[in-house]
Write an enzyme that holds these catalytic residues in place. Structure first.
Site, PDB file in Angstrom:
ATOM      1  N   ASP A  38       0.844  -1.198   0.000  1.00 20.30           N
ATOM      2  CA  ASP A  38       0.000   0.000   0.000  1.00 20.30           C
ATOM      3  C   ASP A  38       0.874   1.242   0.000  1.00 20.30           C
ATOM      4  OD1 ASP A  38      -2.802  -0.969   0.185  1.00 20.30           O
ATOM      5  OD2 ASP A  38      -2.045  -1.951   1.980  1.00 20.30           O
ATOM      6  N   MET A  40       1.030   5.252  -0.116  1.00 21.52           N
ATOM      7  CA  MET A  40       0.215   6.441   0.147  1.00 21.52           C
ATOM      8  C   MET A  40       1.103   7.669   0.202  1.00 21.52           C
ATOM      9  SD  MET A  40      -2.152   4.869   3.200  1.00 21.52           S
ATOM     10  CE  MET A  40      -2.554   3.095   3.203  1.00 21.52           C
ATOM     11  N   MET A 140     -12.224  -1.265  -3.619  1.00 23.98           N
ATOM     12  CA  MET A 140     -11.965  -0.943  -2.219  1.00 23.98           C
ATOM     13  C   MET A 140     -13.242  -1.101  -1.398  1.00 23.98           C
ATOM     14  SD  MET A 140      -8.752  -0.208  -1.997  1.00 23.98           S
ATOM     15  CE  MET A 140      -8.759   0.446  -0.321  1.00 23.98           C
ATOM     16  N   GLY A 145      -6.499   4.703   3.142  1.00 28.08           N
ATOM     17  CA  GLY A 145      -5.699   5.605   3.953  1.00 28.08           C
ATOM     18  C   GLY A 145      -5.130   4.966   5.196  1.00 28.08           C
ATOM     19  N   PHE A 146      -5.873   4.057   5.816  1.00 33.21           N
ATOM     20  CA  PHE A 146      -5.416   3.461   7.058  1.00 33.21           C
ATOM     21  C   PHE A 146      -5.836   2.002   7.138  1.00 33.21           C
ATOM     22  CE2 PHE A 146      -5.825   7.970   7.859  1.00 33.21           C
ATOM     23  CZ  PHE A 146      -4.646   8.276   8.514  1.00 33.21           C
ATOM     24  N   GLY A 148      -7.032  -1.471   9.209  1.00 32.04           N
ATOM     25  CA  GLY A 148      -7.882  -1.787  10.343  1.00 32.04           C
ATOM     26  C   GLY A 148      -9.283  -1.211  10.288  1.00 32.04           C
ATOM     27  N   GLY A 179      -9.837  -4.261   1.942  1.00 32.21           N
ATOM     28  CA  GLY A 179     -10.437  -3.468   3.008  1.00 32.21           C
ATOM     29  C   GLY A 179     -11.295  -4.284   3.943  1.00 32.21           C
ATOM     30  N   GLY A 180     -10.841  -4.466   5.175  1.00 33.87           N
ATOM     31  CA  GLY A 180     -11.637  -5.167   6.169  1.00 33.87           C
ATOM     32  C   GLY A 180     -11.836  -6.639   5.894  1.00 33.87           C
ATOM     33  N   SER A 201      -4.398  -6.592   8.662  1.00 32.66           N
ATOM     34  CA  SER A 201      -4.474  -6.906  10.093  1.00 32.66           C
ATOM     35  C   SER A 201      -4.868  -8.351  10.352  1.00 32.66           C
ATOM     36  CB  SER A 201      -5.481  -5.972  10.777  1.00 32.66           C
ATOM     37  OG  SER A 201      -5.107  -4.627  10.623  1.00 32.66           O
TER      38      SER A 201
END
Length: 225
Positions: A38, A40, A140, A145-146, A148, A179-180, A201
């Site tokens: 990733d 950014m 996505m 951006g982050f 978790g 994502g997730g 994560s």
């Protein structure tokens, strides 16, 4: 690359960077299909992560394909650096600029495989004109951006639409979802057409990252019926 129907791409965003080579070796031994990076820039998304030098280090640590996800404002200016660093797939955002076709062509000229990503608010139609020209479509399921963040199930109709277009038109690009992703959401994504699942994560923050790779794959395949 393995020929799993469902592929797993661990995202090093959640890896322990003090022992990155070991972390990559663990997920590779667990059956990972590619390594997701990733990128950014603090402009396109509100965070700054890593650049081509990390891709170059990963290239020395593994023979797995590297999937560089460029969440950056000016992808055309940087794709050469990522291609030179050893990324097989270079994925940029349709929202990042006007000359999408030009960036796709540039990536291919540099010997890499172009991919196009869509943020959750964007429409599947933003991707449609380019489906014959890309090797990977990234949907996505969080706002980038982050790490978790929570999975956004409202994106599933868009994922299903892209999968329908692929099937109806006989195209062979990969459908990646990021994502997730975890044991709960993996079967949902797979049932709507996701083929390459990016997990950060859920793999690197788990008690056993080696087993987490196969567990997420098995959960996803369970969603295929």
């Amino acid at each position: 690359m393995d020929t799993h129907r469902i592929q797993i791409a661990p995202s090093i965003l959640s890896a322990d960077f003090t022992k990155l080579g070991e972390e990559i070796a663990r997920v590779e031994s667990g059956g990972a299909d590619m390594i997701h990076v990733d990128v950014m820039d603090g402009h396109f998304v509100p965070n700054i992560t890593m650049g081509p030098f990390i891709v170059e280090a990963i290239r020395r640590a593994t023979k797995l394909p590297i999937d560089a996800h460029l969440m950056i404002a000016d992808p055309a200016a940087y794709v050469r650096a990522f291609a030179d660093a050893g990324a097989e797939y270079i994925v940029f955002h349709a929202e990042a600029g006007d000359d999408v076709a030009g960036v796709i062509e540039l990536i291919r000229e540099l010997g890499a495989k172009p991919g196009l990503a869509l943020n959750p608010p964007s429409q599947a139609e933003d991707l449609e004109p380019y489906l014959e020209d890309i090797d990977l479509a990234l949907i996505m399921t969080v706002n980038p951006g982050f790490s978790g963040q929570s999975f956004m199930s409202e994106v599933m109709p868009k994922l299903e639409q892209v999968a329908d277009w692929k099937r109806e038109r006989g195209l062979d690009f990969l459908i990646e979802v990021d994502g997730g992703i975890n044991l709960t959401t993996a079967p949902i994504v797979a049932s709507h057409g996701g083929e390459v699942l990016v997990a950060a994560s859920a793999i690197f923050k788990s008690d056993d990252p080696v087993s987490a790779v196969s567990a997420i794959r098995e959960a996803a395949e369970g969603g295929l019926g």
